[in-house]
Design an enzyme around this catalytic site. Sequence first.
Site, short mmCIF file in Angstrom:
data_model
loop_
_atom_site.label_atom_id
_atom_site.label_comp_id
_atom_site.label_asym_id
_atom_site.label_seq_id
_atom_site.Cartn_x
_atom_site.Cartn_y
_atom_site.Cartn_z
N ARG A 75 -14.76 12.45 -1.11
CA ARG A 75 -14.13 12.28 -2.42
C ARG A 75 -14.02 10.79 -2.70
NH1 ARG A 75 -8.76 11.54 -2.80
NH2 ARG A 75 -7.96 13.00 -1.28
N HIS A 92 -7.39 12.17 -5.35
CA HIS A 92 -7.25 13.63 -5.31
C HIS A 92 -7.17 14.17 -6.74
CE1 HIS A 92 -5.60 17.62 -4.59
NE2 HIS A 92 -4.51 17.30 -5.22
N TYR A 141 -3.42 5.50 1.42
CA TYR A 141 -3.77 6.16 2.69
C TYR A 141 -5.19 5.91 3.19
CZ TYR A 141 -5.38 9.67 -0.72
OH TYR A 141 -5.98 10.30 -1.77
#
Lengths: 361, 325
Positions: free
Chosen positions: A258, A262, A271
């Site tokens: 990805r 998200h 993160y």
Amino acid sequence: MLIKKFDPLKKKMLQIIDVYGNIVDESLVPKIDDETLLKMYKTMLLGRIADTKAVQFQRQGRMLTFVVNKGQEASQVGTAAALEKKDWLVPAFREFSALLYRGAPLEQLYLYWYGNELGSKYAEDVKILPINVPIGSQFNHANGIGMASNILNKNEVVLTYIGDGGTSHGEFHEGLNFAAVFNTPVVFIIQNNHYAISVPRNKQTKSETLAQKAIAYGMPGIQVDGNDILAVYAATKEAVDRARNGEGPTLIELVTYRLGPHTTSDDPTIYRENKEVEEWEKKEPLIRFKKYLVDIGLWSEEQEGKEIEEITNYVNETFKKVENSGLVPLEDIFKYQYAEMPPHLVEQYEEYKQYLEEVNE
Amino acid sequence: MATISLIQAVNQALEQQMEKDPTVVVFGEDVGFEGGVFRATAGLQKKFGEMRCFDTPIAEAGIIGAALGMAINGLKPVAEIQFSGFMLPGYNQIVAHIARMRNRSRGRYTAPLVIRMPYGGGIRALEHHSESQETLFAHIPGLKVVIPSTPYDAKGLLTAAIQDPDPVIFMEPKRIYRAFKQEVPDEEYIVPIGKAKIVNNGTDITVVAWGAMVREVQKAMKTLEGEGISVELIDLRTISPIDQETIVESVKKTGRFLVVHEAVRAFGPGAELIAMINKHAFLSLEAPPTRLTGFDIIVPLDKGEHHYIIDPKRIAYEVKKLIQY
């Protein structure tokens, strides 16, 4: 048989075009006619542009929360392209380009993310279930559709999706177990994009591959380079053929990434390192497929430029239509709860209408 | 005293209780490294380490079921469910196990744990992100259900929940996570579970609300005051067990009752409150006790949600109807 040859327990991953766009093994190249190859590439381009635009619109305050797909176009289109018209697609929520390929109009996909339920009402001949937000539950729906196909002799195949995070869910287990027990004609796709929001794949499961989970359920599993559309197509086609021939379910892990957040509400810089994202940018799926198409004489830079311009205009116009689509009619929020509106709901609806009249809204 | 938002108050309560009690552990999806999608657990893993604040795989039954095991074996688990709409796979654990453990083991085992979850609509969210499901928990014997509406109460109630000997479902109105700030004491304090709060003393009508609806009633009160209507506003704070005394006393005084809740109407807390009032304050009533609630429909997506979410105008309208009854 690719599935036999690429054993996940032996850490074998199917790849046909490498990251530079070169053919790894000519004998593995699937037979796809030119028209289909072009449809696949053009859908990937549409998916990429419409996805990028949706994020832009969201940043401008014109779109609501949007699930971002950038980088996963090969996993989505390569799988969807292996189905026949009569087959089913049962999505999770990050299958934007797969839905486009299977005939969900962009306008409807945008409408869904724009907060209108009509975005989930596909045309009768589009066999796609509505986008599925609760993690993992779609696996069991896919089985049910497959069981009905078996019982009613429909010879339909079902393609369903989950993410790497979803493999932790109870319904993933229940779904695969049912599939094997009832020999359902279902192809289970894991889009392993390495993150479940902030939680990385290695914290999700101790299994070395996700594909190997198939073995315990008694079905074949294969790990595939999910950014290589030919490999994705070849593996899925084989699994679809198996399902069609009554040989049962298959689990396919597509290793992808990805590239975006998200959703538009997520900040991935919390993160993961930019460096990691940059590494994956180099492996992204469109560049690779384009080079292949140019190499076989099906595509050119000139066509690319023209196509991008056309798609961009189409995307902008489509979004304008969605922006002008207005609010959901009051009646609609009541009338689809049941086949027939029960008395208590009629009362609530009538009282509310009366209220609106009295306050002149 | 610091001036903080509701989400910061949640964070502060967690941090303080973790500091005070080494058996308190905090976990859920994206809770550890990232600090939660709403930042409720920000900084906790860094401060207390991965054994006390951690990410779990995506599996709500796993999260909630493990919380029970931890509670039985000496921990005070505070589990987070990312959105209340995703709680359902864990509902089996809540209803079939957590709520029943004390009773079925005749007190040998108990479930002193907290399950936190953001809930409610009005944030233009995706499917399954807007429901108010307090009824699903309040209906279950053995559970306590708490909903704060201010930063002060969020901290005090969460502290009470963590220290409670029984399982507490702690529902956080995410629409007002950052809507306003309030002065909150730095030190630990308790807002007792089972105790409603009279937010505003009034004489003409009792209005009970909780979560994000409390502010909407307050906004309606501004209009109503201008028309000479005096509202006694009660923030229920604990949905189960209900603070019967505070509400009944208030209705005996005002003679009128309206409950405003975002949850769907059928079989909901509104019905429970009205049944209670009919039993204990019937002879004081000057109008039928009434509920203004979400319709009995799936919460619409954004382009239809404005019809579902109750606004101050509708609250004022209902209050006036009862006053004129």
